[in-house]
Design a protein around this motif. Structure first.
Motif, PDB file in Angstrom:
ATOM      1  N   ASP A 132       0.796  -1.261   0.044  1.00 19.29           N
ATOM      2  CA  ASP A 132      -0.069   0.112  -0.033  1.00 19.29           C
ATOM      3  C   ASP A 132       0.898   1.289  -0.049  1.00 19.29           C
ATOM      4  O   ASP A 132       0.747   2.144  -0.754  1.00 19.29           O
ATOM      5  CB  ASP A 132      -0.892  -0.035   1.251  1.00 19.29           C
ATOM      6  CG  ASP A 132      -1.946  -1.173   1.140  1.00 19.29           C
ATOM      7  OD1 ASP A 132      -2.139  -1.685   0.207  1.00 19.29           O
ATOM      8  OD2 ASP A 132      -2.726  -1.575   2.209  1.00 19.29           O
ATOM      9  N   GLU A 133       2.030   1.105   0.698  1.00 20.94           N
ATOM     10  CA  GLU A 133       2.768   2.170   0.876  1.00 20.94           C
ATOM     11  C   GLU A 133       3.477   2.545  -0.620  1.00 20.94           C
ATOM     12  O   GLU A 133       3.498   3.683  -1.032  1.00 20.94           O
ATOM     13  CB  GLU A 133       3.973   2.163   1.921  1.00 20.94           C
ATOM     14  CG  GLU A 133       4.923   3.380   2.157  1.00 20.94           C
ATOM     15  CD  GLU A 133       5.748   3.032   3.392  1.00 20.94           C
ATOM     16  OE1 GLU A 133       6.917   3.461   3.149  1.00 20.94           O
ATOM     17  OE2 GLU A 133       5.182   2.631   4.356  1.00 20.94           O
ATOM     18  N   ARG A 134       4.019   1.436  -1.289  1.00 20.52           N
ATOM     19  CA  ARG A 134       4.503   1.716  -2.417  1.00 20.52           C
ATOM     20  C   ARG A 134       3.546   2.485  -3.454  1.00 20.52           C
ATOM     21  O   ARG A 134       3.839   3.059  -4.365  1.00 20.52           O
ATOM     22  CB  ARG A 134       4.982   0.460  -2.977  1.00 20.52           C
ATOM     23  CG  ARG A 134       6.548   0.069  -2.546  1.00 20.52           C
ATOM     24  CD  ARG A 134       7.146  -1.022  -3.059  1.00 20.52           C
ATOM     25  NE  ARG A 134       7.350  -1.982  -1.971  1.00 20.52           N
ATOM     26  CZ  ARG A 134       6.931  -3.362  -2.042  1.00 20.52           C
ATOM     27  NH1 ARG A 134       6.337  -3.943  -2.937  1.00 20.52           N
ATOM     28  NH2 ARG A 134       7.358  -4.032  -0.980  1.00 20.52           N
ATOM     29  N   MET A 135       2.380   1.575  -3.405  1.00 18.84           N
ATOM     30  CA  MET A 135       1.407   2.316  -4.323  1.00 18.84           C
ATOM     31  C   MET A 135       0.989   3.840  -4.140  1.00 18.84           C
ATOM     32  O   MET A 135       0.855   4.543  -4.803  1.00 18.84           O
ATOM     33  CB  MET A 135       0.094   1.497  -4.332  1.00 18.84           C
ATOM     34  CG  MET A 135       0.329  -0.240  -4.512  1.00 18.84           C
ATOM     35  SD  MET A 135       0.639  -0.327  -6.379  1.00 18.84           S
ATOM     36  CE  MET A 135      -0.780   0.244  -7.311  1.00 18.84           C
ATOM     37  N   GLN A 136       1.163   3.968  -2.656  1.00 14.90           N
ATOM     38  CA  GLN A 136       0.676   5.374  -2.562  1.00 14.90           C
ATOM     39  C   GLN A 136       1.792   6.451  -3.089  1.00 14.90           C
ATOM     40  O   GLN A 136       1.652   7.497  -3.473  1.00 14.90           O
ATOM     41  CB  GLN A 136       0.500   5.625  -0.659  1.00 14.90           C
ATOM     42  CG  GLN A 136       0.238   7.090  -0.440  1.00 14.90           C
ATOM     43  CD  GLN A 136      -1.144   7.040  -1.045  1.00 14.90           C
ATOM     44  OE1 GLN A 136      -2.138   6.160  -1.161  1.00 14.90           O
ATOM     45  NE2 GLN A 136      -1.605   8.438  -0.833  1.00 14.90           N
ATOM     46  N   TYR A 137       3.075   5.941  -2.875  1.00 15.86           N
ATOM     47  CA  TYR A 137       4.225   6.576  -3.150  1.00 15.86           C
ATOM     48  C   TYR A 137       4.401   6.726  -4.744  1.00 15.86           C
ATOM     49  O   TYR A 137       4.439   7.858  -5.398  1.00 15.86           O
ATOM     50  CB  TYR A 137       5.707   5.839  -2.931  1.00 15.86           C
ATOM     51  CG  TYR A 137       6.760   6.595  -3.316  1.00 15.86           C
ATOM     52  CD1 TYR A 137       7.269   7.726  -2.796  1.00 15.86           C
ATOM     53  CD2 TYR A 137       7.469   5.985  -4.322  1.00 15.86           C
ATOM     54  CE1 TYR A 137       8.278   8.255  -3.137  1.00 15.86           C
ATOM     55  CE2 TYR A 137       8.802   6.437  -4.970  1.00 15.86           C
ATOM     56  CZ  TYR A 137       9.139   7.784  -4.096  1.00 15.86           C
ATOM     57  OH  TYR A 137      10.181   8.338  -4.755  1.00 15.86           O
ATOM     58  N   ARG A 138       3.875   5.621  -5.731  1.00 16.61           N
ATOM     59  CA  ARG A 138       3.803   5.909  -6.985  1.00 16.61           C
ATOM     60  C   ARG A 138       2.613   6.678  -7.471  1.00 16.61           C
ATOM     61  O   ARG A 138       2.902   7.494  -8.623  1.00 16.61           O
ATOM     62  CB  ARG A 138       3.519   4.307  -7.668  1.00 16.61           C
ATOM     63  CG  ARG A 138       4.610   3.362  -7.708  1.00 16.61           C
ATOM     64  CD  ARG A 138       4.337   2.091  -8.425  1.00 16.61           C
ATOM     65  NE  ARG A 138       5.472   1.252  -8.150  1.00 16.61           N
ATOM     66  CZ  ARG A 138       5.360  -0.020  -8.570  1.00 16.61           C
ATOM     67  NH1 ARG A 138       4.153  -0.602  -8.934  1.00 16.61           N
ATOM     68  NH2 ARG A 138       6.448  -0.630  -8.429  1.00 16.61           N
ATOM     69  N   ARG A 139       1.372   6.727  -6.844  1.00 14.39           N
ATOM     70  CA  ARG A 139       0.466   7.603  -7.262  1.00 14.39           C
ATOM     71  C   ARG A 139       0.856   9.266  -6.769  1.00 14.39           C
ATOM     72  O   ARG A 139       0.505  10.277  -7.596  1.00 14.39           O
ATOM     73  CB  ARG A 139      -0.798   7.449  -6.467  1.00 14.39           C
ATOM     74  CG  ARG A 139      -1.509   6.238  -6.512  1.00 14.39           C
ATOM     75  CD  ARG A 139      -2.716   5.925  -5.938  1.00 14.39           C
ATOM     76  NE  ARG A 139      -3.323   4.538  -6.187  1.00 14.39           N
ATOM     77  CZ  ARG A 139      -3.978   4.009  -5.166  1.00 14.39           C
ATOM     78  NH1 ARG A 139      -4.279   4.572  -4.112  1.00 14.39           N
ATOM     79  NH2 ARG A 139      -4.381   2.602  -5.505  1.00 14.39           N
ATOM     80  N   GLN A 140       1.788   9.382  -5.977  1.00 14.09           N
ATOM     81  CA  GLN A 140       2.217  10.892  -5.859  1.00 14.09           C
ATOM     82  C   GLN A 140       3.149  11.175  -6.630  1.00 14.09           C
ATOM     83  O   GLN A 140       2.994  12.448  -6.897  1.00 14.09           O
ATOM     84  CB  GLN A 140       2.841  10.710  -4.304  1.00 14.09           C
ATOM     85  CG  GLN A 140       1.619  10.670  -3.187  1.00 14.09           C
ATOM     86  CD  GLN A 140       2.560  10.515  -1.701  1.00 14.09           C
ATOM     87  OE1 GLN A 140       3.684  10.677  -1.768  1.00 14.09           O
ATOM     88  NE2 GLN A 140       1.598  10.601  -0.678  1.00 14.09           N
ATOM     89  N   ARG A 141       3.642  10.244  -7.349  1.00 16.68           N
ATOM     90  CA  ARG A 141       4.810  10.844  -8.412  1.00 16.68           C
ATOM     91  C   ARG A 141       4.091  11.236  -9.532  1.00 16.68           C
ATOM     92  O   ARG A 141       3.996  11.701 -10.333  1.00 16.68           O
ATOM     93  CB  ARG A 141       5.718   9.587  -8.719  1.00 16.68           C
ATOM     94  CG  ARG A 141       6.488   9.465  -7.585  1.00 16.68           C
ATOM     95  CD  ARG A 141       7.693   8.206  -7.651  1.00 16.68           C
ATOM     96  NE  ARG A 141       8.925   8.806  -8.127  1.00 16.68           N
ATOM     97  CZ  ARG A 141       9.668   7.874  -9.051  1.00 16.68           C
ATOM     98  NH1 ARG A 141       9.486   6.617  -8.734  1.00 16.68           N
ATOM     99  NH2 ARG A 141      10.815   8.234  -9.277  1.00 16.68           N
TER     100      ARG A 141
END
Length: 141
Positions: A132-141
């Motif tokens: 979830d954290e990686r997905m969140q990080y990708r979305r923010q980029r």
């Protein structure tokens, strides 16, 4: 860091060993009882054959000897019956000891399984949080 399941493993192994030892004692005691019962049946069979084997043309001395011998066989049968009863009581005690040891082993196995399941669920939650954290990080980029 050792998990709770790993910390309990020595106790589980000890309980397993005690259960196996108790099972071996149970098998030995069953054999002892079977042997005692076999000896009793042999004595009873021998007594029956000997008591029935007399012919009518014996002297008084021979009849007395036969009667005394049958009485000795009867005493041996009584002693063997007492031995069978003792072995049977011993078997009941050994069986009870095995049941308790086996129950303790099963209980510890169950506790370890519960801890492993909790650890697996915690690892799954941790892994999901990372995803979830990686997905969140990708979305923010």
């Amino acid at each position: 860091m050792n998990s709770r399941a790993q910390q309990l493993q020595p106790a589980v192994e000890q309980a397993r060993q005690r259960s196996e030892d108790a099972l071996a004692q149970l098998a030995t005691q069953q054999q002892l009882l079977a042997r005692a019962e076999h000896q009793l049946s042999e004595l009873q069979r021998y007594r029956q054959e000997y008591a029935a084997g007399g012919d009518g043309a014996q002297s008084v001395a021979a009849l007395l000897n036969r009667q005394q011998f049958v009485e000795r066989i009867d005493r041996a049968i009584l002693q063997q019956e007492a031995e069978v009863a003792r072995q049977s009581r011993q078997l009941a005690q050994v069986r009870d000891h095995w049941r308790r040891a086996h129950a303790r082993e099963s209980a510890l196995d169950s506790v370890v399984a519960q801890h492993r399941e909790e650890e697996r669920r915690a690892a799954d939650r941790h892994e999901q949080a990372e995803v979830d954290e990686r997905m969140q990080y990708r979305r923010q980029r």
